[in-house]
Structures are given as structure tokens and as C-alpha cells.
Design an enzyme around this catalytic site. Structure first.
Site, PDB file in Angstrom:
ATOM      1  N   GLY A  70     -40.924 -39.983 -26.698  1.00 15.96           N
ATOM      2  CA  GLY A  70     -40.255 -40.130 -25.410  1.00 15.96           C
ATOM      3  C   GLY A  70     -38.757 -40.170 -25.626  1.00 15.96           C
ATOM      4  O   GLY A  70     -38.294 -40.602 -26.688  1.00 15.96           O
ATOM      5  N   GLN A  75     -30.204 -42.195 -23.652  1.00 17.07           N
ATOM      6  CA  GLN A  75     -30.208 -42.088 -25.113  1.00 17.07           C
ATOM      7  C   GLN A  75     -29.431 -40.887 -25.632  1.00 17.07           C
ATOM      8  O   GLN A  75     -29.188 -40.772 -26.830  1.00 17.07           O
ATOM      9  CB  GLN A  75     -31.648 -42.013 -25.635  1.00 17.07           C
ATOM     10  CG  GLN A  75     -32.436 -43.281 -25.408  1.00 17.07           C
ATOM     11  CD  GLN A  75     -33.808 -43.179 -26.011  1.00 17.07           C
ATOM     12  OE1 GLN A  75     -34.710 -42.625 -25.398  1.00 17.07           O
ATOM     13  NE2 GLN A  75     -33.983 -43.674 -27.227  1.00 17.07           N
ATOM     14  N   CYS A 117     -37.916 -47.396 -31.310  1.00 19.07           N
ATOM     15  CA  CYS A 117     -37.049 -46.686 -30.370  1.00 19.07           C
ATOM     16  C   CYS A 117     -36.106 -45.798 -31.171  1.00 19.07           C
ATOM     17  O   CYS A 117     -35.546 -46.230 -32.178  1.00 19.07           O
ATOM     18  CB  CYS A 117     -36.251 -47.706 -29.563  1.00 19.07           C
ATOM     19  SG  CYS A 117     -35.086 -46.963 -28.411  1.00 19.07           S
ATOM     20  N   LEU A 118     -35.937 -44.556 -30.705  1.00 18.86           N
ATOM     21  CA  LEU A 118     -35.049 -43.626 -31.415  1.00 18.86           C
ATOM     22  C   LEU A 118     -33.610 -44.146 -31.459  1.00 18.86           C
ATOM     23  O   LEU A 118     -32.846 -43.766 -32.344  1.00 18.86           O
ATOM     24  CB  LEU A 118     -35.077 -42.248 -30.745  1.00 18.86           C
ATOM     25  CG  LEU A 118     -36.405 -41.486 -30.816  1.00 18.86           C
ATOM     26  CD1 LEU A 118     -36.307 -40.191 -30.024  1.00 18.86           C
ATOM     27  CD2 LEU A 118     -36.817 -41.210 -32.255  1.00 18.86           C
ATOM     28  N   HIS A 159     -41.734 -47.803 -21.737  1.00 20.22           N
ATOM     29  CA  HIS A 159     -40.558 -47.835 -22.621  1.00 20.22           C
ATOM     30  C   HIS A 159     -39.431 -46.973 -22.054  1.00 20.22           C
ATOM     31  O   HIS A 159     -38.268 -47.405 -22.014  1.00 20.22           O
ATOM     32  CB  HIS A 159     -40.981 -47.354 -24.015  1.00 20.22           C
ATOM     33  CG  HIS A 159     -39.903 -47.362 -25.045  1.00 20.22           C
ATOM     34  ND1 HIS A 159     -39.872 -48.252 -26.103  1.00 20.22           N
ATOM     35  CD2 HIS A 159     -38.800 -46.586 -25.182  1.00 20.22           C
ATOM     36  CE1 HIS A 159     -38.795 -48.025 -26.840  1.00 20.22           C
ATOM     37  NE2 HIS A 159     -38.119 -47.007 -26.309  1.00 20.22           N
ATOM     38  N   GLU A 160     -39.769 -45.763 -21.605  1.00 20.44           N
ATOM     39  CA  GLU A 160     -38.733 -44.858 -21.089  1.00 20.44           C
ATOM     40  C   GLU A 160     -38.190 -45.339 -19.746  1.00 20.44           C
ATOM     41  O   GLU A 160     -36.982 -45.252 -19.492  1.00 20.44           O
ATOM     42  CB  GLU A 160     -39.271 -43.416 -20.972  1.00 20.44           C
ATOM     43  CG  GLU A 160     -39.753 -42.798 -22.280  1.00 20.44           C
ATOM     44  CD  GLU A 160     -38.827 -43.016 -23.462  1.00 20.44           C
ATOM     45  OE1 GLU A 160     -37.592 -42.996 -23.293  1.00 20.44           O
ATOM     46  OE2 GLU A 160     -39.334 -43.243 -24.581  1.00 20.44           O
ATOM     47  N   HIS A 163     -35.677 -47.877 -20.300  1.00 15.23           N
ATOM     48  CA  HIS A 163     -34.375 -47.288 -20.659  1.00 15.23           C
ATOM     49  C   HIS A 163     -33.565 -46.953 -19.403  1.00 15.23           C
ATOM     50  O   HIS A 163     -32.352 -47.135 -19.379  1.00 15.23           O
ATOM     51  CB  HIS A 163     -34.559 -45.984 -21.450  1.00 15.23           C
ATOM     52  CG  HIS A 163     -34.656 -46.179 -22.931  1.00 15.23           C
ATOM     53  ND1 HIS A 163     -33.656 -46.768 -23.675  1.00 15.23           N
ATOM     54  CD2 HIS A 163     -35.623 -45.845 -23.815  1.00 15.23           C
ATOM     55  CE1 HIS A 163     -34.014 -46.787 -24.955  1.00 15.23           C
ATOM     56  NE2 HIS A 163     -35.209 -46.230 -25.066  1.00 15.23           N
TER      57      HIS A 163
HETATM   58 ZN   LIG Z   1     -36.305 -46.111 -26.732  1.00 18.83          ZN
END
Ligand SMILES: [Zn+2]
Length: 194
Positions: A70, A75, A117-118, A159-160, A163
Site C-alpha cells: 500500500g 508518503q 510502513c514504507l 493503514h493507508e 496515512h
Molecule cells: Zn505506511
């Protein structure tokens, strides 16, 4: 959201994209924890145009390159309520989900699972998420749709969407674990490694 294997594998080359006819995609660098864009709510998406379609495809490409499941617009430094999700890792075209202005409308059950998380590479923690969620969103053309997710997909949606509200998974961790990760990141930043 990052894949379980994020830390162990090198990023996939963009050249691996199977459709030879598709234009080369922009691979966005991913904004890391500490950048204020990650901690503020995104603005609603209003323009459903060709530019947004390009952005969606570039975000998928950036997400696959980073081995994520995701990726939310904040991000990549864009403060907007827009995200892409694909828990199949690009293996199934039907797994590609674009979420514009998404909202969770129903949640059920609880699953405690490790999450990453990226934007917080190298760190993971256990987060309780709903087992099932229903999300209302708009697609890349602005058409409203409803989608249900279970387990990993439900987790990725939550999660997204977090964000897009300026919330990171760290905020779902216990204080001790959260502070430990923050301290380690601070140290990495001092060493110029973050
Ligand atoms: Zn994330």
C-alpha cells in the site's frame, strides 16, 4: 504499508514491469518518518483527470519498487486523500485498488499482527486492526464504490486511510515500543542514516 519481506530484499527494478507497451513510470522517492507531511491530514481529491490517472500508475510502480502492499499520497509528499493498495504484489491486475477519498464505513473483529510502513523502514510492531472492513471510496475516475477487505487487505486499507488522516502505525503501538523506535530513528538521523 510494507511487505513482510521489505527489509530482506533489494527494491525490484522498475524495468521488470511486464507490459512492454506501457510508458515508463515515475518512481517516487518515499518520504520518511520525521517529514511533517506524514502527520497532517490530506486534502480531499477533487480533480479526477488524466493527471490523477498518471499519479495512480506512478504510485503503483513506486509501491512495487519498494516492495510495499500500500502507498498513500502523503508518503510521496502529496498531501491528498489518495492511496493505492495491492496485496498481490502486482501479480494479479485485479488486485490493484485505487482509493480516492476513502472512508471506513464498517469494521468487525480484531486481528493482532506485525505491521510495517514504507516511511518507517526497518521497524515493525504489532498493531490490532479489524479483521473485516468495508470502505467507501471513489475510483480514479471519481466513481463511488464500496469494497470489503479481510485480514491483510483490511489491515492495508486501515493503514493507508490512517496515512490520509496523518496517522502512522507508531501511534497504535504501546508507549514503550513507540518511544524505543523514535529514539532509534533519532539516532539514525544524527548519524545521517535516515
Ligand atoms: Zn505506511
Amino acid at each position: 504499508m510494507s511487505d513482510k519481506s521489505t527489509s530482506s530484499k533489494a527494491p525490484a527494478a522498475a524495468a521488470e514491469t511486464p507490459q512492454m507497451s506501457s510508458p515508463p513510470r515515475k518512481i517516487y522517492p518515499i518520504v520518511k518518518y520525521g517529514d511533517p507531511v506524514l502527520e497532517k491530514p490530506g486534502a480531499p481529491v477533487k480533480n479526477f483527470d488524466a493527471e490523477l490517472e498518471e499519479l495512480a500508475e506512478d504510485m503503483f510502480a513506486s509501491m512495487y519498487a519498494a516492495q510495499g502492499v500500500g502507498l498513500a499520497a502523503p508518503q510521496i509528499g502529496k498531501s491528498m486523500r489518495f492511496a493505492v493498495v495491492d496485496v498481490t504484489g502486482g501479480k494479479n491486475p485485479e488486485g490493484k485498488i485505487v482509493l480516492a477519498n476513502p472512508e471506513v464505513t464498517h469494521a468487525e473483529g480484531e486481528v493482532r499482527e506485525e505491521e510495517g510502513c514504507l516511511s518507517i523502514p526497518g521497524f515493525r510492531g504489532y498493531v490490532v486492526r479489524p479483521q473485516f472492513v468495508t470502505v467507501n471510496a471513489q475510483n480514479v475516475k471519481g466513481e463511488p464504490f464500496e469494497i470489503r477487505g479481510e485480514n491483510l487487505l483490511a489491515r492495508a486499507f486501515c493503514h493507508e486511510i490512517d496515512h490520509l488522516n496523518g496517522i502512522l502505525f507508531l501511534q497504535h503501538l504501546g508507549m514503550l515500543k513507540r518511544d524505543m523506535i523514535r529514539r532509534k530513528i533519532k539516532k539514525l538521523r544524527k548519524q545521517g542514516e535516515w
